[in-house]
Each structure stands twice: as C-alpha cells, then as structure tokens.
Enzyme design. Structure first.
Site, PDB file in Angstrom:
ATOM      1  N   GLY A  66       0.784  -1.101  -0.199  1.00 31.46           N
ATOM      2  CA  GLY A  66       0.020  -0.154  -0.148  1.00 31.46           C
ATOM      3  C   GLY A  66       0.886   1.440  -0.122  1.00 31.46           C
ATOM      4  O   GLY A  66       1.679   1.441  -0.535  1.00 31.46           O
ATOM      5  N   ASP A 119       2.531   2.677   2.331  1.00 24.39           N
ATOM      6  CA  ASP A 119       3.713   2.259   2.941  1.00 24.39           C
ATOM      7  C   ASP A 119       4.690   2.104   1.995  1.00 24.39           C
ATOM      8  O   ASP A 119       5.955   2.572   1.761  1.00 24.39           O
ATOM      9  CB  ASP A 119       3.623   1.281   4.122  1.00 24.39           C
TER      10      ASP A 119
END
Length: 184
Positions: free
Chosen positions: A39, A41
């Site tokens: 995602g 991150d």
C-alpha cells in the site's frame, strides 16, 4: 477539492499521489516494524529511496518499532516533502477492539509530532483503509473528528497552516468532501 478553515489552519481534501505532494511532512500509514510494506507504505519507501529505511532501522534499534497509534519522524529521502511521519493504524477487527481510539491516536500523535518539529504543512493518506481493511466511512469520520478536535483545542504550539487529506481514489475523496462540513 474542498477546503475548510479551522482557526489558522486550512483543511483540504483531494485525490492524488501523496508521494508527489510537496510541503513539510507527509504521513505514512506504516506497519509497527517500520520495515516498509504494501500500500502507501511501500510506495513511500519505493519513491523516497533507501535513506528513509535507514532511519527506520535506527528507530527500530532504539525503540523496537512503533506501536499502533504512535508516530515517529524520519527524513523524506527523495520525496518532495521535508520529512515523513510514520504512524501505525489499527487493523480492522469489527470495531470492538478499540480501533477507533487507535486510529484517532494516529492522527493526534502525527499532528503533535508535526508541531513539535515546527511544521506548517502536513499531508495524510487515508490511514488503515487499505490492507488493514478499516471501513472507509468509519475511518473518514474518525480522521475528520480527530483533526478538527485537535485544531479546535487551545494549542499555543499549533503552527499548522495547511492539512491536506490526500485520497487514493475519487470515491474516497467524495466521501471526505461530503462529511467535511459536518466537522468544521
């Protein structure tokens, strides 16, 4: 895009790529190990380069990671922002395990840390709504309530002039825009 003013701070909602945002701080929806992930991150680490990971590793050595609801600061590496705040959101487990409190703490601790380092601008992704599966409408309400409550409290240390909520998709932006006025 929609913007409201809360005291000295403009709060805006838009769809976009948080890694392309330029300002003082972007917030990363990190995992507690601070080792990158999927995602937003993973995208922040990929675009920002290895310098961010090196600082995350140093934080891990000092404190063993970052617990849910807490926040830590690193450089921004190759990103256009000056710094990254890594905060760990809750994994959705049905809503009965304090997920709303933990998510609210993500926003509060990130805003507090931003003020501690003198930031004037900050951008948030939609924390926990991706792989952590927090329902978007609930996460939207927690985010907006947490941010507006933080800004409405008498905080002489608040230097924030701009808070941008960067939504991954137009559907989520529409949700935030619809609810934003309720929290002004």
């Amino acid at each position: 895009m929609k913007t409201i003013q809360i005291g000295r701070t403009a709060v805006s909602v838009r769809t976009g790529d948080i890694t392309a945002w330029s300002g003082d701080i972007i917030v990363n929806a990190a995992n507690s190990g601070l080792l990158g992930g999927k995602g937003v991150d993973g995208v922040i680490h990929a675009v920002g380069g290895p310098e961010i990971m090196e600082e995350c590793k140093k934080i891990r050595q000092l404190q063993g990671g970052c617990p849910p609801g807490h926040a830590v600061l690193t450089c921004a590496g190759l990103l256009k922002a000056k710094h990254v705040i890594h905060t760990v959101g809750p994994i959705w487990e049905g809503g009965g395990r304090g997920e709303d409190h933990t998510l609210a703490e993500c926003y509060r601790s990130s805003l507090q840390l931003a003020n501690e380092v003198g930031a004037r601008t900050i951008a948030f992704p939609n924390i926990s709504t991706g792989i952590y599966e927090y329902p978007k409408p609930f996460a939207c309400d927690v985010a907006l309530k947490s941010i507006t409550n933080y800004l409405k409290e008498e905080r002489p240390e608040n230097r924030l002039e701009e808070i941008d909520l960067i939504c991954f998709d137009p559907e989520n932006e529409k949700l935030y825009v619809q609810r934003l006025e309720q929290f002004a």
